[in-house]
Design an enzyme around this catalytic site. Structure first.
Site, short mmCIF file in Angstrom:
data_model
loop_
_atom_site.label_atom_id
_atom_site.label_comp_id
_atom_site.label_asym_id
_atom_site.label_seq_id
_atom_site.Cartn_x
_atom_site.Cartn_y
_atom_site.Cartn_z
NE ARG A 109 -1.64 -2.22 3.02
CZ ARG A 109 -1.47 -3.49 2.65
NH1 ARG A 109 -2.26 -4.03 1.75
NH2 ARG A 109 -0.52 -4.23 3.18
CB THR A 110 3.55 2.51 2.19
OG1 THR A 110 2.81 2.25 3.38
CG2 THR A 110 4.30 3.83 2.35
CE LYS A 157 27.24 -3.53 -6.35
NZ LYS A 157 27.43 -2.68 -7.57
NE ARG A 203 7.41 0.82 4.81
CZ ARG A 203 6.20 0.27 4.84
NH1 ARG A 203 6.05 -1.03 4.62
NH2 ARG A 203 5.15 1.01 5.08
CG HIS A 207 4.03 4.05 8.48
ND1 HIS A 207 4.15 4.95 7.44
CD2 HIS A 207 3.63 2.88 7.93
CE1 HIS A 207 3.84 4.33 6.30
NE2 HIS A 207 3.53 3.08 6.57
#
Length: 311
Positions: A58-59, A88, A109, A137
């Protein structure tokens, strides 16, 4: 929104005042009209990078849809931990410095609390926090509050039950901070004993004079609240399978529980659900969680628009 080097970042829910929230909600209502009209081209030529070190449906997709509906373009990765130079050994700060040269806005995120603030400290473009580990959030909390306002008519004077994993549930942390801006709010924190609301959240609510109560008994509260905000028990965040098993399956929203709730109450969930809301509840008009997810598009359109206009 937080201002850093004249950029508008969205890093945490505490940064929003009531007046800013009301302005954002008004802008989101305007964005609903934009979507109904098929979008517009106000940010044509602008590029948004989605940098997701943690899984999302959703986000990420609502942010990408939001940018597309505003005429912009999207680049990025949905699994940055594996498909970026982080694998890396590149630092987050160096990754952000590079992306700054490629785009006008970064949506990130990350698995670590505070990662968004680290990114903003070195970024030359706005950073929007799409979730930082078990921390916050903020954009989810904004769409949650917007949904409550739309469904209930106001955020003042409401009683809200937050249910489930409250220790690692970043959405309830951020929503608590948002609700602290409104009058006569009462919050019931309902959780298994091993995942209570963190002391840091309670201290903030105490400082803001917000009424709250902690309990493990959902049945005793369900019939008196305006909003039941159910959350998933997040298996991936628990330190051991044993701790997860202590919390899992304790709270289920089903037809029986809905029969105890008020006729004008609503049920929210940040999603995804994992058995804590029975599918039989979906047909109940009080089940607002899919409308809630849709509202994420409008809130994120408004945030993108504001961030890009501020540059």
């Amino acid at each position: 929104m937080a201002v850093q080097d004249k950029l508008y970042h969205v890093l945490g829910a505490k940064q929003f005042s009531r007046s800013e929230l009301e302005e954002l909600f008004a802008a989101s209502r305007t964005m609903e009209d934009v979507v109904r009209a098929g979008g517009d081209r106000r940010h044509a030529g602008r590029i948004m990078t989605t940098l997701f070190f943690e899984a999302s449906t959703r986000t990420r997709l609502s942010f990408e849809s939001a940018m597309n509906r505003l005429g912009g373009s999207v680049i990025g990765t949905e699994n940055a931990a594996q498909f970026s130079s982080a694998i890396k050994g590149e630092t987050l700060e160096d990754t952000i410095r590079i992306i700054t040269g490629y785009s006008d806005l970064i949506v990130m995120r990350h698995t670590e609390i505070g990662a968004a603030k680290r990114a903003a400290a070195v970024s030359g473009v706005p950073v929007l926090n799409a979730g930082d580990g078990a921390g916050e959030h903020p954009t989810q909390a904004l769409l949650d509050a917007y949904t409550i306002q739309k469904e209930c008519g106001s955020l003042d004077g409401l009683s809200i039950a937050m249910v489930g994993d409250l220790t690692y549930g970043r959405t309830v942390h951020s929503l608590s901070y948002i609700l602290a801006n409104f009058k006569d709010v009462t919050i019931y924190y309902i959780s298994p004993e091993n995942v209570p609301i963190p002391p840091s959240v309670k201290h903030y609510m105490d400082d803001k004079g917000v009424r709250y109560e902690e309990t493990t008994d959902l049945n005793a509260v369900a019939g008196s609240v305006d909003v039941l905000y159910q959350t998933r028990i997040q298996k991936e965040r628990f330190p051991s399978p044993e701790e997860y098993d202590k919390a899992a399956g304790q709270y289920i929203v089903d037809a029986e529980l809905m029969s105890r709730m008020r006729r004008d109450a609503i049920v929210l969930h940040p999603l995804p659900r994992a058995g804590e809301i029975a599918e039989e509840v979906d047909a109940d008009p009080r089940a607002a969680y899919f409308r809630q997810a849709q509202n994420g598009l409008y809130i994120r359109m408004a945030l993108i628009d504001r961030a890009l206009q501020a540059e």
